[in-house]
Design a protein around this motif. Structure first.
Motif, mmCIF file in Angstrom:
data_model
loop_
_atom_site.group_PDB
_atom_site.id
_atom_site.type_symbol
_atom_site.label_atom_id
_atom_site.label_comp_id
_atom_site.label_asym_id
_atom_site.label_seq_id
_atom_site.Cartn_x
_atom_site.Cartn_y
_atom_site.Cartn_z
ATOM 1 N N HIS A 110 66.264 82.156 48.932
ATOM 2 C CA HIS A 110 66.051 81.660 47.559
ATOM 3 C C HIS A 110 64.653 82.006 47.058
ATOM 4 O O HIS A 110 64.481 82.399 45.898
ATOM 5 C CB HIS A 110 66.267 80.141 47.532
ATOM 6 N N VAL A 111 63.658 81.894 47.892
ATOM 7 C CA VAL A 111 62.286 82.231 47.515
ATOM 8 C C VAL A 111 62.177 83.696 47.139
ATOM 9 O O VAL A 111 61.570 84.060 46.120
ATOM 10 C CB VAL A 111 61.326 81.883 48.671
ATOM 11 N N GLN A 119 66.637 78.757 52.266
ATOM 12 C CA GLN A 119 65.361 78.583 51.557
ATOM 13 C C GLN A 119 64.610 79.899 51.454
ATOM 14 O O GLN A 119 64.070 80.244 50.393
ATOM 15 C CB GLN A 119 64.516 77.538 52.289
ATOM 16 N N GLN A 159 63.835 84.284 43.825
ATOM 17 C CA GLN A 159 62.991 83.820 42.714
ATOM 18 C C GLN A 159 61.879 84.829 42.427
ATOM 19 O O GLN A 159 61.652 85.214 41.268
ATOM 20 C CB GLN A 159 62.383 82.466 43.073
ATOM 21 N N GLU A 163 63.518 79.465 36.534
ATOM 22 C CA GLU A 163 62.526 78.456 36.891
ATOM 23 C C GLU A 163 63.182 77.111 37.140
ATOM 24 O O GLU A 163 62.773 76.361 38.034
ATOM 25 C CB GLU A 163 61.471 78.378 35.778
ATOM 26 N N GLN A 164 64.217 76.804 36.352
ATOM 27 C CA GLN A 164 64.906 75.521 36.500
ATOM 28 C C GLN A 164 65.643 75.426 37.846
ATOM 29 O O GLN A 164 65.806 74.341 38.386
ATOM 30 C CB GLN A 164 65.897 75.326 35.344
ATOM 31 N N THR A 165 66.094 76.540 38.330
ATOM 32 C CA THR A 165 66.845 76.526 39.601
ATOM 33 C C THR A 165 65.934 76.824 40.780
ATOM 34 O O THR A 165 66.419 77.216 41.859
ATOM 35 C CB THR A 165 67.964 77.587 39.560
ATOM 36 N N LYS A 166 64.662 76.630 40.539
ATOM 37 C CA LYS A 166 63.708 76.984 41.579
ATOM 38 C C LYS A 166 63.904 76.173 42.848
ATOM 39 O O LYS A 166 63.774 76.669 43.969
ATOM 40 C CB LYS A 166 62.295 76.808 41.043
ATOM 41 N N ASN A 167 64.244 74.892 42.673
ATOM 42 C CA ASN A 167 64.403 73.994 43.825
ATOM 43 C C ASN A 167 65.852 73.873 44.301
ATOM 44 O O ASN A 167 66.152 73.088 45.209
ATOM 45 C CB ASN A 167 63.863 72.613 43.476
ATOM 46 N N ASP A 168 66.733 74.613 43.709
ATOM 47 C CA ASP A 168 68.167 74.575 44.101
ATOM 48 C C ASP A 168 68.383 75.610 45.207
ATOM 49 O O ASP A 168 68.276 76.818 44.986
ATOM 50 C CB ASP A 168 69.022 74.890 42.887
ATOM 51 N N VAL A 169 68.670 75.095 46.373
ATOM 52 C CA VAL A 169 68.836 76.008 47.529
ATOM 53 C C VAL A 169 70.298 76.311 47.822
ATOM 54 O O VAL A 169 70.656 76.804 48.887
ATOM 55 C CB VAL A 169 68.170 75.409 48.791
#
Length: 1531
Positions: free
Chosen positions: A8-9, A5, A12, A45-51
Motif C-alpha cells: 500500500h505504501v 502495508q 501511494q 490521500e483519503q485511502t492512505k490508511n486503508d490497507v
C-alpha cells in the motif's frame, strides 16, 4: 498484514508521484484533465490508511493516462509510459476489469480494460522517438508478464504488429527488448502440454478480486483430477466384484456393468437384474453397488453420468466435478487458439512483407520455433505456412533463416507435416535456385545431426508406396552437389562432409543396435530361481544329508543367504562336508538331483576349470543319445542347461556332447568324434545365424552345405544336410529365455510397424533394418558421386574426405549385410589404387592410403572382396622392401615407391594382419582364401616372392585361439596351399614353407587335444604330403628335423599328431641312410618315453618296426631291436590285455631277425626276445604264454638251423629260464614240440642243446609233467634220431656183408651222410641218458602204462645198438664207405648199448620192487647179458676185428660191473632161487673173459704202470668173486 502495508505504501508513493508529474507537465488549457488529476490525488490521500488489498488497484486511474497519451506530446507520453510500466510491473494496473472507457459509450460489452490499455500504449508508436519505442515495449511486456492471461484476439494481433513495426524502426537495444517481449507474449499464450504448472497454481483469480462473475474461471486443483480418476477406477472395480458375485447365482446372460448404458436401458439383461449383497469395509452394497462418491449403498443411478449414487446431493457434486474439468479444457483451447493466431499472423506477414520486414517475421518465427518446440506440435500448418517456407527459400537473404525454421519444424512436427513436407522437399530439390546451395547444405547438415530423424523420414515416406521419396532425393541432391560439377569447391567440400557425417551417424546407430542385440547377451547375467525351485533344492539336500549321515541344521536359511548362486553354493557345501571336492561323480549326481537354474548350469559346464569339465563329462554320461538323430540329440542335450554366451564356453560344451554322441552312436554318419564335434558346432552356428537379429545376411542352405564340406572335408549328402537345415529353420535347438523375450518383442514391433505403415500412421523410432534399405537406395548416387568427385577434382581435402566416405560406405554396407554391392565398390577403389598405373596422382595415393586404413580398421567390411586389396598390399610391400634393401627401381616404380614410403609405413601391413583376429568367422575365411590366392601368384612368378606365404603364418598364429570349428575351416584352406608351396620347384620356397609350418606347429601343439579328436593330425598332415611329393632331399631332411624337434619339445602334448610323425618316419625308412639316421634320432626320443601316449597309432609303429627290419644296415637293425624292446617293456607296465596284440606283433618283428645272416643281429634279436619275455614274466598270461611258444618261439628254433653253437646254447638257456619262471603245464606241449622239431634239424648244436634242454626240463620240472606226453615226446625224439640206415644194414645176412667186402668197392662209393648219422648216434646216446635220468629221479611218477612205454623205448634202443655192434664186418664196410672215417677204431654204438642196457636194468630193478613179476624179466635180461659175454669170449676172429670184439666184451663187463653186480648184491636172492645156479654158472665163467682181455695186451706183463683198465678189471674180478660166494651161499 505487513505485506499489505508495504504494498500500500508503494502504491501511494508511486501513484501520487506519477500524477503530480503529469499535473506539472500538462498545459494550462487542459483544465478538466488537471481537475481529474487533482480529485484523484485527493482520493488517494483519503485511502492512505486503508490497507485493504483492493485499495491498491489503480485500474480506475488509467483514464488519466489515456487522456495524457492522446495529447501526443513526447514529454508527457514518455512520463505516462514510464509510470505505467512501474504500475503494471507492481500489479497496481492489470486491466482485469470491463473496459469502462468503451462501456460508457455502449460498445463492446465483452471488452476488457486491458484492451484499451494496450491500444493506448500502441498508439504511442506514431511518435518518432526511440526512447518512447523502448518504453512501449517495456509496458506491453510488463502486461504479458502478469500471472493473469488477459490479452488475446485482436489485441494480441495488434501487439504483434506493433512489435514488428518497432523492430523494423528500432536500434539494437530496442530489437533485443522486442525479442524478449515476444517471448513474454508466447509464454502467456502457449498451451502447457503437461499442464503441471496450471494444475499447481490453479485459476482462482476471482477469489482475490471483486470482478464481474461473467468472466469467472473455475479453480481446479490436481487433487480434484486425482479424485475424479480415483473414484472412476474404484467404480470399475466395484463392477467386477459384483459381476463375479452374480455369476455364482448360476443365472445366464449376466450384464457386466451394474448400471446400464443409455442404449442398454431396454436390454433384457437388466430387466432380469438380480441384486446381490457384497460387504466392503463394513458397508453392504445396494441395488447398483456403492455410491461413486460417499461409498454408501446405491439404490439409484444418475441417468446423465450413468454411475450409481445414493442421493441427489452426491449426484450434483459428481456432475459439478465433470463440468469443472470441461471448463478447464475449454480454457486451454482458447489459449491454443491465441498461439495459432500469433503463428499464422507471422507466417502471413512473412509472405506479404518485403526485405527487412520479411526478415523480421522470419526471425520471430525462428525464435518461436526454437523456444517452443512442444507448442509447435499443436499448431495447424495450412497452405499459408507452406507458401511462407517455399517463397522465402527462394530469397537469398531469407533462405538461411527459412531453412533453419524448416529443419526445426521437421524435427518437432514431422508426424504432422507429412504431406506438407513432400511439397516443401519437392520445391527444395527441384526448384531451389542454384545460389541457395550453401543454405541448402546448412539445412541438410542440421538434419543429419539427428540420424534417427533421417531414418524416420525414410521409413515413413520413402518406404511407403503412396508417398514421395524425401530422403532419397535429398541425399541424391547432396551427392550431386558433392560432385562439384555445378558448384564451387567449398560447396563440394561441405557436401562430401555431410555425406561423411551421415554415414558415421548411421554406423554408430548400427553399432549401438548390435551391442544391445542377442549376440551381446552377457552370460554372467543369470536370473534368480523362484521359490518353488528353492524348496525343491532344499528338500533334495536334506535327503542327500540323510544318505551321508550328516547333521546339518539351518540349511534352508544358509541356502537363501547366497540366493542359489552356484559358485557360492557349491563352495559352501564343500566347506561344510556335504560334498567332496574331488568326488566328481558325487557332485555330478548332486547337480542332476537338484533344480539348479539352467543358466547357472551352463556357466558351470562352460567353465575352463579342469574339475568342472570332469564333472560335466560324468554328468553327460547320464544322457542317453542312442538312436537319436544329431539334431534331436542336441535339443535333448540343451534341455538340461542353457548354452553359455561365450564362444569358448560353447566350444567346451560341444566337445563333451560330441564325445558322448559318438560313444552312443559309433555306427552313424560320423566316422570320428572330430566330425561329430564339427557338425554339431556347425548346427549351433546355423541356429545363431538364423535366429540372431544382429546377423543381417542369413545363412542359406547352399552356404550351409559349403561350410559343412569345408569343415569336414567330405560331403554328408544333400538329403541329410537338408533335413538338419529345415529342422533348425522350423524350430531352434534352444534359445535363452531373455533372448526369446527380445525376439518376441522384436516380432511384435515389426508387426506393429508393418500395420502402421499400411494405415499411414507415422512411425517413431523405426528399426535399424531400414538403414539397409536406405543404403540400397542411396548406393547408386553415392557411388557415382565418389567416382565423379575423384575423377574431376584435384583438391586434396575433397579427395581425402571422399576416400573416407568410401571407407565408411563399405563399413556400413558390410554391417547391414549388403555384400554384393561392396564388391563393385572395392573393385573401383582397388582399380584407383592399382600400382600398375604408370602415372599415379595424389588421388591414387589417397586411394592406397584408404585401402590400408580400411583393411586395418574395418576388415569385416571387405567380406569376400579381400583379394584385390591383398594384391595391392603385396605390391606395396614389394616396393617398400626393395627400397629398404637399397635397390634402385626402374621408373616410374622408383618415384612411386618413394611416394608410398612417405604416406604408408611398413608397420601398417603388420596391423592389417594383426587385426584379422577381430574379424568374424566368415570374413577370416574369405581373407585367408584371398591371401592364399595372392600367395599362389607370388610363388609362381619368375622370381618367387614369399610375402603372402609369410603373412599366412602370421594370420594363422593370430587366429589360433578361435573355436575349433572355425580353426578347422581355416586349416582346411591353408594346408593345401602349404603343400603346394612345400613341393615348389624352388627348394628355397619349399624350405620356407616347411619352416613356417614348423613355427605354427610348435604353437599349435601346445593346445590341449581331447581324446578321440584328430586336430593335431589334420594340422601336421601337410608335412606328410610335402614329404611324399617333394624331390628335394634337403626338404625331406628339414621335415624330419621338424619331427625331431616336435618329439623332443612336445612329446606329452602330441596326441593324434603322432600318426603324421610316424607316417613321415615310415616313408623315410625306405629311403637313403641319411634320412634313416635322422628318423632313428626321432625314434630314440619316442621309445625312451612311456609309449602309452602313442596307443592310438600302434598300427603306424608296427609299420615302423617293419621298415626298420627291412633295412640291411647293421646299426639300423640293432636300433630297431632296441626300439622294439623298449616299446614292449613300456607297454608291459600297463594293462597287458589292452596292448597284447601290439607287443605280440612287435616281438614278431624281432623274430624276423632270427634268420639274419649277421651273427650280431641274430644274437641281439634272440637276446632281446628273451629279455622282453623274461622281464615281463609276471605280466604274461597263460594263454599269451602258450601263444608265444606256439608261434614266435617255434619260429625262433626253426631259424636256428644254421646258427652257431654259442647262439644255440644261449637260446636254449634263455628258453629254460623262461620255462622255469612259468608253470610248465601252461605250454608244455608247445615247448616239447619245439624241442622235438629241433631234433630234426641238421644243426648239431641245435639238436644237442634241444635234447639237453629237454633233459633239464624233465629233471627240474618232472613233478609237474604229463608223463604220458613226455614219454611220447621221448619216443618221437628217439625215432627222429634213429640212424635207420645203420640198423637196417645190421639186419643184413652175413653172407651179403661178406659179398660187399669182397667187391673191394672204392671208398665213399656208397653215399652216406656221415655227419648226420653221427649226429643221430650222439643224440641217441643223449636220449638214453634221459631215460636213465627218468629212472633215477622220477620212476615213481610213472604208471604201469608209461613205465612199459619207457621200457619198450629202452629195449628198442638196446636191441638196435646190440645188433649193430655185433656186425663188425658191416661196421668195417661202412667205415670204408665214409662213415666216421677219422676214427682209429671201427664206428659203433658201444656207449648206446651200454647206456640202454643199464637203463633197462635199472628200470626193471626199480619197478620190480613194486611189481615182483618184473623180477623175472630183470633176471632174464641179466642172464642174456651174461650169456652174450660168455659167447663173445668164445668167438674166434682174425686179428683185424679182435680189438672190436674186445671192446664189446669190455662194454658187457662194464654193464655187469656198473649195474648187474650192484643189483644182484641188493636183490633178495630167495625170490630168484631157481635162477641162482644159472647165474653162478655165468659168473664163474667171467674170469676167463677177464684173463683173455688181460692176455691180449702185449705190454701188460712188462708195463711198470698200473693202468686204469687193469685196476678196473681187478676190481671187477673181486666183485665177481664176492658175488659168486653170495650165490653159492644161497644154493
Amino acid at each position: 498484514m505487513n505485506q499489505n502495508q508495504d504494498s500500500h505504501v508503494i502504491y501511494q508513493e508511486l501513484l501520487t508521484s506519477s500524477l503530480n508529474k503529469l499535473l506539472k507537465l500538462l498545459p494550462k488549457q487542459m483544465v478538466s484533465l488537471k481537475t481529474l488529476i487533482e480529485k484523484s490525488l485527493e482520493q488517494i490521500e483519503q485511502t492512505k490508511n486503508d490497507v485493504n488489498r483492493f485499495a491498491t488497484n489503480a485500474n480506475k486511474y488509467f483514464i488519466i493516462y489515456k487522456y495524457c497519451i492522446d495529447i501526443k506530446h513526447n514529454k508527457i507520453t514518455e512520463c505516462c509510459l514510464y509510470d505505467l510500466e512501474k504500475l503494471i510491473s507492481q500489479n497496481f494496473i492489470d486491466g482485469y476489469s470491463y473496459d469502462y472507457l468503451e462501456f460508457e459509450k455502449g460498445k463492446q460489452q465483452d471488452r476488457m480494460l486491458i484492451d484499451s490499455i494496450v491500444e493506448s500504449i500502441i498508439s504511442c508508436t506514431k511518435l518518432q522517438d526511440e526512447n518512447l519505442h523502448y518504453l512501449i515495449v517495456k509496458c506491453i511486456d510488463a502486461l504479458f508478464k502478469q500471472q493473469r492471461l488477459l490479452i488475446s484476439g485482436e489485441t494480441l494481433s495488434s501487439t504483434l504488429k506493433t512489435y514488428l513495426h518497432l523492430y523494423k524502426l528500432g536500434m539494437g537495444s530496442v530489437k533485443n527488448s522486442i525479442k524478449l517481449a515476444i517471448k513474454s507474449v508466447y509464454d502467456n499464450s502457449q498451451v502447457k502440454v503437461d499442464m503441471e504448472n496450471m494444475l499447481n497454481k490453479g485459476l482462482s483469480w476471482n477469489s482475490f478480486y471483486d470482478e464481474p462473475k461473467e468472466i469467472e474461471e473455475v479453480a481446479i486443483s490436481d487433487g480434484d483430477i486425482v479424485e475424479y480418476v480415483s473414484i472412476t477406477l474404484r467404480h470399475m472395480v466395484d463392477d467386477v466384484i459384483l459381476y463375479n458375485e452374480r455369476i455364482k447365482t448360476g443365472q445366464a446372460n449376466i450384464p457386466i456393468a451394474s448400471v446400464p448404458q443409455a442404449w442398454e436401458a431396454e436390454d433384457i439383461k437388466y430387466k432380469n437384474y438380480i441384486e446381490v449383497k457384497v460387504v466392503d469395509n463394513g458397508i453392504t452394497s445396494g441395488k447398483f453397488g456403492w455410491c461413486i462418491l460417499c461409498r454408501q449403498p446405491a439404490p439409484y443411478f444418475c441417468k446423465d453420468t450413468r454411475v450409481p449414487v445414493c442421493s441427489v446431493p452426491c449426484k450434483k457434486k459428481h456432475f459439478e466435478m465433470i463440468e469443472n474439468i470441461k471448463i478447464m479444457q475449454s480454457g486451454q483451447q482458447s489459449k491454443n487458439d491465441d498461439c495459432q493466431i500469433i503463428f499464422k499472423y507471422l507466417c502471413s506477414k512473412a509472405n506479404k512483407e518485403k526485405n527487412i520486414k520479411k526478415e523480421i517475421c522470419l526471425d520471430f518465427i525462428l525464435f518461436i520455433v526454437e523456444s517452443y518446440p512442444l507448442h509447435i506440435q499443436s499448431l495447424n500448418f495450412d497452405e499459408n505456412c507452406i507458401n511462407m517456407i517455399c517463397l522465402n527459400l527462394k530469397n537469398k537473404r531469407t533462405s538461411s533463416t527459412t531453412f533453419k525454421i524448416l529443419s526445426l519444424l521437421i524435427l518437432h512436427t514431422r508426424d504432422l507435416l507429412q504431406v506438407q513436407l513432400e511439397i516443401i522437399f519437392d520445391f527444395v530439390i527441384n526448384k531451389l535456385p542454384c545460389d541457395q546451395t550453401s543454405a541448402f547444405l546448412d539445412f541438410v547438415l542440421q538434419l543429419i545431426e539427428y540420424p534417427k530423424l533421417i531414418l524416420e523420414l525414410f521409413t515413413n515416406h520413402d518406404c511407403v508406396i503412396e508417398r514421395k521419396n524425401l530422403v532419397q532425393t535429398l541425399f541424391e541432391k547432396v551427392a550431386q552437389i558433392a560432385q562439384g560439377e555445378q558448384t564451387n569447391q567449398d560447396s563440394c567440400l561441405i557436401a562430401n562432409s555431410i555425406i561423411q557425417k551421415h554415414l558415421q551417424q548411421f554406423i554408430k546407430l548400427v553399432q549401438e543396435e548390435q551391442n544391445n542385440s542377442i549376440a551381446g547377451y552377457n552370460s554372467e547375467q543369470i536370473e534368480e530361481q523362484n521359490h518353488d525351485q528353492l524348496k525343491k533344492m532344499i528338500k533334495n539336500i536334506e535327503h542327500f544329508d540323510q544318505q551321508f549321515n550328516y547333521i546339518y541344521k539351518g540349511m534352508k536359511n544358509r541356502l537363501q543367504r547366497f540366493s542359489l548362486n552356484w559358485k557360492e553354493g557349491l563352495e559352501y557345501l564343500i566347506n561344510q562336508g556335504i560334498l567332496e571336492e574331488n568326488n566328481h561323480a558325487q557332485i555330478a549326481q548332486f547337480l542332476q538331483d537338484n533344480p539348479f537354474n539352467k543358466e547357472q548350469l551352463g556357466q558351470f559346464f562352460g567353465s575352463s576349470k579342469e574339475n568342472h569339465q570332469l564333472i560335466f563329462q560324468i554328468y553327460s554320461q547320464s544322457i542317453d543319445f542312442k538312436g537319436y538323430h544329431i539334431v534331436d540329440a542336441l535339443r535333448k542335450y540343451l534341455n538340461y542347461f542353457t548354452l553359455p554366451g561365450e564362444a569358448q564356453q560353447v566350444d567346451r560344451c560341444m566337445l563333451v556332447f560330441s564325445q558322448k554322441f559318438f560313444q552312443d552312436n559309433p555306427v552313424d554318419v560320423f566316422k570320428t568324434s572330430d566330425e561329430t564335434y564339427v557338425f554339431s558346432y556347425l548346427l549351433i552356428i546355423l541356429q545363431t545365424d538364423i535366429y540372431n537379429k544382429s546377423v543381417k545376411t542369413k545363412m542359406t542352405f547352399q552356404q550351409f552345405c559349403k561350410s559343412s564340406k569345408l569343415s569336414m572335408e567330405r560331403d554328408l549328402g544333400e538329403e541329410y544336410l537338408r533335413y538338419c537345415y529345415d529342422q533348425i529353420l522350423q524350430e531352434p535347438l534352444a534359445i535363452h529365455s531373455s533372448i526369446e523375450k527380445q525376439q518376441n518383442s522384436q516380432i511384435n514391433w515389426m508387426n506393429l510397424e508393418r500395420k502402421s505403415l499400411q494405415q499411414k500412421i507415422y512411425i517413431f523410432m523405426p528399426r535399424i533394418d531400414y538403414i539397409k534399405l536406405f543404403m540400397e537406395v542411396f548406393w547408386p548416387a553415392l557411388f557415382v558421386n565418389l567416382n565423379v568427385t575423384i575423377e574431376r577434382t584435384e583438391n586434396v581435402q575433397i579427395i581425402s574426405i571422399a576416400m573416407q566416405n568410401a571407407t565408411f560406405t563399405l563399413q556400413l554396407m558390410s554391417m547391414v549385410g549388403i555384400c554384393d554391392l561392396c564388391q563393385q565398390f572395392i573393385q573401383w577403389l582397388c582399380q584407383l589404387a592399382s600400382l600398375e598405373n604408370k602415372q599415379l596422382k595424389q588421388k591414387n595415393y589417397k586411394a592406397l592410403q584408404c585401402i590400408i586404413d580400411l583393411a586395418i580398421k574395418n576388415g569385416n567390411a571387405l567380406k569376400n572382396n579381400w583379394r584385390p586389396v591383398l594384391e595391392i598390399i603385396s605390391s606395396i610391400n614389394y616396393l617398400l622392401n626393395e627400397k629398404q634393401k637399397g635397390k634402385i627401381l626402374q621408373e616410374p616404380l622408383e618415384s612411386i615407391s618413394k611416394n608410398i614410403q612417405n604416406i604408408i609405413e611398413i608397420s601398417s601391413i603388420d596391423k592389417v594382419m594383426q587385426n584379422t583376429s577381430n574379424m568374424d568367422s566368415r570374413t577370416i575365411l574369405d581373407f585367408l582364401q584371398s591371401l592364399i590366392d595372392v600367395s599362389l601368384n607370388e610363388i609362381t612368378l619368375p622370381e618367387p616372392r614369399i610375402f603372402s606365404l609369410q603373412r599366412l603364418v602370421e594370420v594363422t598364429s593370430f587366429n589360433m585361439d578361435r573355436i575349433r570349428l572355425i580353426w578347422m575351416q581355416i586349416w582346411n584352406l591353408l594346408k593345401a596351399h602349404f603343400v603346394t608351396a612345400g613341393i615348389h620347384s624352388n627348394s628355397d620356397i619349399s624350405l620356407y614353407a616347411c619352416d613356417q609350418l614348423k613355427q605354427m606347429s610348435v604353437k599349435f601343439i601346445q593346445q590341449y587335444e581331447h581324446n578321440n579328436f584328430k586336430f593335431q593330425m589334420e594340422f601336421l598332415q601337410p608335412f606328410e604330403l610335402i614329404y611324399a611329393q617333394t624331390s628335394f632331399s634337403e626338404v625331406k631332411e628339414f621335415i624330419l628335423s621338424c619331427m625331431r624337434m616336435l618329439a623332443h619339445m612336445c612329446y606329452y602334448k602330441l596326441k593324434s599328431g603322432w600318426r603324421v610323425v610316424f607316417k613321415i618316419i615310415n616313408q623315410s625308412l625306405q629311403e637313403s641312410i641319411v634320412l634313416v639316421n635322422i628318423s632313428i634320432d626321432v625314434l630314440n626320443k619316442v621309445f625312451s618315453e612311456d609309449l602309452i601316449n602313442l596307443k592310438d597309432i600302434f598300427d603306424e609303429i608296427d609299420q615302423t618296426f617293419q621298415f626298420l627290419f627291412n633295412r640291411e644296415e647293421q646299426h639300423v637293425l640293432l636300433k630297431g631291436i632296441e626300439f622294439v624292446q623298449n616299446a614292449v617293456e613300456s607297454l608291459m607296465k600297463h594293462d597287458n590285455n589292452l596292448y597284447y596284440a601290439f607287443w605280440m606283433q612287435s616281438l614278431a618283428h624281432i623274430c624276423n631277425l632270427f634268420q639274419n645272416n649277421q651273427q650280431q643281429i641274430q644274437e641281439q634279436a634272440i637276446q632281446s626276445f628273451f629279455k622282453i619275455l623274461k622281464s615281463n614274466t609276471q605280466n604274461i598270461k597263460g594263454h599269451q604264454y602258450v601263444q608265444i611258444m606256439k608261434g614266435m618261439m617255434k619260429e625262433l628254433f626253426v631259424s636256428l638251423s644254421k646258427a652257431k653253437k654259442e647262439i644255440c646254447q644261449m637260446a636254449h638257456k634263455s628258453l629254460l629260464e623262461l620255462v622255469f619262471d612259468h608253470d610248465i603245464k601252461e605250454a608244455y606241449n608247445e615247448i616239447s614240440t619245439i624241442l622235438l622239431n629241433s631234433t630234426f634239424q641238421t644243426n648239431e648244436y641245435l639238436a644237442k642243446t634241444s635234447v639237453m634242454t629237454f633233459k633239464s626240463i624233465i629233471i627240474k620240472e618232472g613233478q609237474k609233467l604229463d608223463w604220458n606226453q613226455t614219454i611220447q615226446i621221448l619216443d618221437l625224439m628217439v625215432q627222429n634220431t634213429t640212424p635207420n640206415v645203420l640198423f637196417e644194414a645190421a639186419q643184413l645176412d652175413q653172407s651179403i656183408i661178406d659179398d660187399l667186402l669182397s667187391l673191394n668197392l672204392p671208398k665213399n662209393q656208397i653215399k652216406l651222410n656221415s655227419d648226420q648219422l653221427t649226429l643221430k648216434c650222439i643224440l641217441q646216446l643223449m636220449l638214453i641218458d634221459i631215460i636213465q635220468d627218468i629212472v633215477d629221479h622220477h620212476i615213481k611218477l610213472l604208471n604201469e602204462k608209461t613205465y612199459q612205454y619207457l621200457l619198450n623205448i629202452a629195449q628198442n634202443l638196446f636191441k638196435m645198438s646190440f645188433r649193430f655192434n655185433r656186425q663188425i664186418k658191416l661196421r668195417y664196410f661202412l667205415q670204408q664207405q665214409g662213415f666216421m672215417p677219422n676214427l682209429q677204431q671201427l664206428p659203433g654204438l658201444i656207449k648206446q648199448e651200454k647206456s640202454s642196457a643199464i637203463g633197462i636194468l635199472n628200470l626193471l630193478h626199480k619197478q620190480s620192487q613194486v611189481n615182483e613179476e618184473l623180477l623175472k624179466d630183470l633176471i632174464q635180461f641179466i642172464i642174456e647179458i651174461l650169456e652174450d659175454t660168455k659167447v663173445l669170449g668164445q668167438i674166434q676172429v682174425n686179428n683185424q676185428f679182435k680189438v672190436e670184439l674186445e671192446k664189446i666184451i669190455i662194454n658187457n663187463l662194464s654193464i655187469i660191473q656198473v649195474s648187474v653186480i650192484p643189483i644182484l648184491n641188493v636183490l633178495d636172492l630167495k625170490k630168484i632161487q631157481d635162477k641162482i645156479k644159472s647165474l653162478l654158472t655165468y659168473f664163474v665163467q667171467l674170469p676167463s673173459c677177464y684173463s683173455l682181455l688181460v692176455s691180449q695186451c702185449p705190454h701188460c706183463q712188462t708195463c711198470p704202470y698200473k693202468c686204469m683198465q687193469k685196476q678196473e678189471w681187478k676190481k671187477l674180478f673181486e666183485q665177481i668173486q664176492q658175488l659168486q660166494l653170495k650165490l653159492i651161499s644161497q644154493i
